[in-house]
Design an enzyme around this catalytic site. Structure first.
Site, mmCIF file in Angstrom:
data_model
loop_
_atom_site.group_PDB
_atom_site.id
_atom_site.type_symbol
_atom_site.label_atom_id
_atom_site.label_comp_id
_atom_site.label_asym_id
_atom_site.label_seq_id
_atom_site.Cartn_x
_atom_site.Cartn_y
_atom_site.Cartn_z
ATOM 1 N N GLN A 87 0.823 -1.220 0.000
ATOM 2 C CA GLN A 87 0.000 0.000 0.000
ATOM 3 C C GLN A 87 0.856 1.269 0.000
ATOM 4 O O GLN A 87 0.336 2.360 -0.110
ATOM 5 C CB GLN A 87 -0.901 0.011 1.238
ATOM 6 C CG GLN A 87 -1.885 -1.143 1.283
ATOM 7 C CD GLN A 87 -2.572 -1.274 2.632
ATOM 8 O OE1 GLN A 87 -2.259 -0.562 3.586
ATOM 9 N NE2 GLN A 87 -3.517 -2.192 2.723
ATOM 10 N N HIS A 149 -0.828 -0.107 5.867
ATOM 11 C CA HIS A 149 -1.336 0.804 6.911
ATOM 12 C C HIS A 149 -0.375 1.941 7.256
ATOM 13 O O HIS A 149 0.118 2.046 8.374
ATOM 14 C CB HIS A 149 -1.713 0.025 8.185
ATOM 15 C CG HIS A 149 -2.885 -0.885 7.998
ATOM 16 N ND1 HIS A 149 -3.616 -1.387 9.049
ATOM 17 C CD2 HIS A 149 -3.478 -1.362 6.867
ATOM 18 C CE1 HIS A 149 -4.594 -2.159 8.571
ATOM 19 N NE2 HIS A 149 -4.515 -2.162 7.259
ATOM 20 N N GLU A 243 -14.760 4.031 10.247
ATOM 21 C CA GLU A 243 -15.306 5.075 11.124
ATOM 22 C C GLU A 243 -15.070 6.475 10.574
ATOM 23 O O GLU A 243 -14.075 6.713 9.893
ATOM 24 C CB GLU A 243 -14.591 5.037 12.490
ATOM 25 C CG GLU A 243 -14.704 3.740 13.234
ATOM 26 C CD GLU A 243 -13.953 3.758 14.564
ATOM 27 O OE1 GLU A 243 -13.154 4.697 14.793
ATOM 28 O OE2 GLU A 243 -14.176 2.836 15.369
ATOM 29 N N TYR A 253 -9.158 7.061 20.464
ATOM 30 C CA TYR A 253 -10.236 6.620 19.565
ATOM 31 C C TYR A 253 -10.429 5.108 19.556
ATOM 32 O O TYR A 253 -11.202 4.589 18.754
ATOM 33 C CB TYR A 253 -10.031 7.243 18.174
ATOM 34 C CG TYR A 253 -10.354 8.732 18.276
ATOM 35 C CD1 TYR A 253 -11.646 9.203 18.079
ATOM 36 C CD2 TYR A 253 -9.395 9.644 18.720
ATOM 37 C CE1 TYR A 253 -11.975 10.540 18.272
ATOM 38 C CE2 TYR A 253 -9.707 10.978 18.925
ATOM 39 C CZ TYR A 253 -10.999 11.420 18.706
ATOM 40 O OH TYR A 253 -11.328 12.736 18.919
ATOM 41 N N TYR A 264 -10.196 -10.230 9.689
ATOM 42 C CA TYR A 264 -10.467 -10.787 8.355
ATOM 43 C C TYR A 264 -10.727 -12.288 8.448
ATOM 44 O O TYR A 264 -11.459 -12.854 7.646
ATOM 45 C CB TYR A 264 -9.304 -10.486 7.411
ATOM 46 C CG TYR A 264 -9.131 -8.999 7.165
ATOM 47 C CD1 TYR A 264 -10.118 -8.267 6.497
ATOM 48 C CD2 TYR A 264 -8.004 -8.315 7.618
ATOM 49 C CE1 TYR A 264 -9.977 -6.901 6.282
ATOM 50 C CE2 TYR A 264 -7.855 -6.949 7.404
ATOM 51 C CZ TYR A 264 -8.837 -6.254 6.740
ATOM 52 O OH TYR A 264 -8.711 -4.903 6.531
HETATM 53 CA CA LIG Z 1 -12.450 3.982 16.962
#
Ligand SMILES: [Ca+2]
Length: 372
Positions: A87, A149, A243, A253, A264
Site C-alpha cells: 500500500q 497501513h 469510522e 479513539y 479478516y
Molecule cells: Ca475507533
C-alpha cells in the site's frame, strides 16, 4: 474536417473529455455527469489544485506530476525517495495555505528504512518542473511497516499547523494505544516540523510530543471542518468498522480495544464496542466500504449539498455523501455506484465541481458536475 479539428481543440482547451464520453448517474441533486479530466495515471493517490487551475497529482509509485489541459507533465524532480511496496509509496499532497506567496507544498509518503517503511512528511517549494528546498519535517518512529497501513493524509489548520494521519502498520495494532511511538496516531506539527507547545502530550514522560490523538487503525481521509475549524477524519476498520471521527486533542479513539468490526479471519478483535475514556465514531460502516479521501463541500454547483461531507470508497467503489447536522451524520447517499471504480481521493474544485481520483493502473481524475 474543419469541424472535427475545432471539436478536438475545444476538448484540449477545457481539459475534459468530449461530452459524448461523459457518463451520467442519478443523485438527490439531479443527474450527474462524470467526465475524465486526465487519464494515464498509475494509482493516483492524491491531487491538489494550483491557483492557476492546473492539478498537482501524486502516483503511488513515487511520481508527482502536473496536469494541464488534459495532459500530464513528466515527473517532477526533487520528490523524496519512497518505498513503493504494497500500500506504500507517495501519498498525499497539500498546498500551504499561503501557497500563492510561498509556493510551498507538503507531501506524505512511505520512507524506506531498515526493515520496511515509515510514514514521513516533507515540505518543498514548487518551482517550475521541480521541487526545491525539500526538507523532511516528520518521520514516524516505531516498528516499520512491511507495506501496509501508512495512513498518510495531511490537513493544515487555520493556524498553519499540520495534522498528519498514520497507521498501525497492520501487524502492530496494539501500538495504536502506546504513546511511546507514532503508530496509529494523529500527528500535529508546525510547518517547520517543530512541536506546537500546546500539543496534548508535551512534557509527558514516555510519550511522543508530536501526538495529537491515538487509538487509530489506518486513516486515509482528513479535512478541516470549514465552520468549526475542527479536524475530521475517517479510518479503515478491519472486516466492518470503518469510522468517521471528530479528531480532538489528547483523545483515545479506541483501536484495537473497541470497535465495530471483526478480524479478516472472522476472529474477535475488540473487548466491546465502547469503553469509558475512549471516543465513539460519529459514523461507522458494517460492512466496510474502505474509505479514502475526504472533502467538505462548500461550492455553488450543488446547492443542496453545501455542508455535506464526501468520502471516497475503495472496496465500496462509490462516492459517499454524508449529510450533516452540526456534528451529527443524519443521512448517507451512495453515489456513482455502477461506475465500478475504486475512489482514492475526493476534492472540491475551484469551479465548485467535485473531483475524484480513481485507484488503478489506468487511473484517472474525474470531474462530477450537474448534467446539462
Ligand atoms: Ca475507533
Amino acid at each position: 474536417m474543419k469541424f472535427v479539428l475545432a471539436a478536438a481543440a475545444a476538448v484540449l482547451a477545457t481539459g475534459v473529455a468530449a461530452p459524448a464520453t461523459a457518463q451520467t448517474f442519478k443523485s438527490s441533486a439531479g443527474e450527474l455527469a462524470v467526465e475524465t479530466v486526465v487519464g494515464g495515471l498509475s494509482h493516483p493517490w492524491a491531487f491538489a489544485f494550483l491557483p492557476d487551475g492546473r492539478l498537482l497529482i501524486t502516483e503511488r509509485s513515487g511520481r508527482l506530476r502536473i496536469a494541464a489541459d488534459g495532459k500530464l507533465s513528466a515527473p517532477l524532480a526533487g520528490v523524496p525517495r519512497v518505498l513503493a511496496r504494497g500500500q506504500g509509496g507517495l501519498h498525499d499532497v497539500v498546498l500551504d495555505r499561503d501557497f500563492a506567496q510561498n509556493q510551498t507544498i507538503y507531501l506524505c509518503y512511505a520512507e524506506p528504512v531498515d526493515g520496511g517503511g515509515e510514514t514521513a512528511m516533507a515540505r518543498a517549494r514548487l518551482s517550475g518542473d521541480r521541487l526545491e528546498d525539500v526538507r523532511r519535517i516528520f518521520r514516524q518512529e516505531g516498528p516499520p511497516s512491511g507495506g501496509n497501513h501508512y495512513g498518510c493524509r495531511i490537513a493544515q489548520a487555520a493556524d498553519g499547523n499540520l495534522f498528519l494521519t498514520t497507521g498501525d502498520h497492520f501487524t502492530y495494532r496494539d501500538e495504536a494505544q502506546n504513546l511511546a511511538n507514532h503508530l496509529g496516531k494523529t500527528i500535529r506539527v508546525a510547518p517547520d516540523g517543530s512541536v506546537p507547545r500546546d500539543n496534548p502530550f508535551v512534557g509527558r514522560a514516555g510519550a511522543k510530543p508530536e501526538i495529537w490523538s491515538y487509538g487509530h487503525r489506518n486513516s486515509q481521509g482528513a479535512a478541516i471542518h470549514p465552520q468549526s475549524g475542527k479536524l475530521w477524519m475517517h479510518e479503515h476498520g478491519p472486516r466492518g468498522g470503518d469510522e468517521v471521527n471528530i479528531d480532538e486533542t489528547g483523545k483515545n479513539y479506541g483501536w484495537p480495544v473497541i470497535g465495530y468490526g471483526i478480524d479478516y479471519s472472522g476472529a474477535k478483535i475488540h473487548e466491546a464496542t465502547s469503553k469509558p475514556g475512549m471516543e465513539q465514531p460519529i459514523k461507522y460502516w458494517v460492512p466496510s466500504i474502505a474509505p479514502s479521501g475526504m472533502a467538505f463541500y462548500q461550492g455553488d454547483l450543488f446547492q443542496n449539498w453545501r455542508g455535506s461531507l464526501f468520502v471516497g470508497a475503495l472496496a465500496g467503489q462509490m462516492l459517499v455523501r454524508l449529510q450533516l447536522d452540526g456534528e451529527k451524520v443524519v443521512s448517507e447517499e451512495r453515489l456513482l455506484q455502477g461506475l465500478a471504480e475504486r475512489i482514492r481521493d475526493v476534492r472540491q474544485g475551484p469551479d465548485g465541481a467535485l473531483y475524484l481520483a480513481t485507484d488503478n493502473s489506468a487511473g484517472r481524475i474525474l470531474r462530477i458536475a450537474p448534467a446539462k
